[in-house]
Scaffold this motif. Structure first.
Motif: not given
Length: 334
Positions: A144-167
């Motif tokens: 329930a928390y994911w749907e409210v707090a994280l899901a709407p923002h996950w694409p930008r968070v995921r981009d940041l994390l993937e970019a760091d792994v790449l770097r």
């Protein structure tokens, strides 16, 4: 000080992963003490009104502003790009005895003020009394928390994390282990054999071939968190460029660069301070993904950007020439 002793086999087994479940748990700590995580205040302001009516007390009893978080809530990711549903299924299947043992550790954590431990102790006792029911309750709350707090923002968070792994993967390839750990965190130091993490307690772990898991986490900022054997040894750290996470738009490009490339194309180039996807760049610049794709194609053909596939997506980053061009344009500002 935590000291990880790495053999050559351990160095060869250093790998990266990130965890949607881990981000959720770290974000609960941000909500518990927003002032300590001021970088994420824009997210806190957006999310808090949406949390009304969601009874998070059982989670808050286990994830406070400081101190130990039960390890069963943040198991090491098993794959580089884990699926949230798989992580939640693994959480629900945790050994009940492990739940009881780790909740009990919280009662003696010296990093947490006694009054805070006393305040949350009744809820922890209730969870420990029926650990199987507790696992179901905690997992359902996290969904329930994911749907409210994280899901709407996950694409930008995921981009940041993937970019760091790449770097950091590129740094490991180009400069070896020293390059990998050089700017991981100000409290982390590598001396060629030992990885030292400056924390408030003392532990020493000889990895003996287990390898090391490095996990970027946006909501961990500004902390670095460690997990020791018998779990998979891991280090959780803030990703590169985390300060840009909640920016509405990148800074406007220098006039000289805009005159050379055109304002939007220059904005695309300067917006790549860290590797980003087409969708993320479009969101930040306020233009369509199709327009960003066209500009990236031109910049790529000119040798100013390059694309790298991470999972199913492509992240774009500036080349050395692109970095040099943006740097010269910045230097030309009056």
């Amino acid at each position: 000080m935590i000291e990880y002793v790495l053999t050559p086999d351990d160095v060869a087994r250093v790998r990266f992963a990130f965890s949607p479940l881990g981000e959720m748990v770290a974000s609960l700590r941000v909500l518990a003490d927003p002032a300590r995580h001021a970088l994420h205040l824009p997210w806190v302001r957006r999310v808090r009104p949406r949390l009304r009516g969601l009874r998070l007390d059982p989670l808050r009893a286990l994830v406070g502003p400081t101190g130990y978080i039960p390890d069963f809530l943040t198991p090491p990711p098993r794959t580089p790009l884990p699926d949230l549903a798989d992580e939640l299924a693994a959480l629900r299947a945790t050994d009940p005895a492990q739940v009881v043992e780790e909740i009990a550790w919280m009662d003696t954590d010296p990093r947490v003020p006694q009054h805070e431990r006393d305040r949350t102790a009744p809820l922890r006792r209730e969870l420990a009394a029926d650990p199987r029911r507790a696992l179901d309750l905690l997992t359902d709350l996290l969904v329930a928390y994911w749907e409210v707090a994280l899901a709407p923002h996950w694409p930008r968070v995921r981009d940041l994390l993937e970019a760091d792994v790449l770097r950091r993967t590129r740094a490991l390839t180009e400069r070896g282990t020293e390059g990998l750990f050089a700017d991981l965190h100000q409290r982390v130091r590598w001396d060629g054999e030992r990885l030292q993490v400056n924390v408030a307690y003392t532990e020493r772990a000889v990895l003996g071939g287990q390898g090391m898991l490095l996990v970027p986490s946006a909501f961990a900022w500004p902390e670095v968190l460690a997990m020791l054997p018998p779990y998979q040894p891991q280090l959780i750290y803030p990703p590169y460029a985390v300060a840009t996470l909640w920016e509405a738009a990148p800074a406007p490009p220098p006039d000289a660069l805009a005159a050379l490339l055109g304002r939007v194309r220059a904005a695309v180039l300067t917006g790549l301070q860290a590797p980003s996807s087409t969708t993320e760049l479009a969101r930040r610049l306020g233009v369509t993904p199709g327009a960003v794709s066209q500009h990236l194609a031109v910049l790529r053909a000119c040798g100013l950007v390059t694309g790298h596939r991470v999972g199913r997506r492509v992240l774009y980053s500036r080349t050395t020439t692109g970095d040099a061009l943006t740097g010269r344009a910045d230097a030309a500002k009056p």
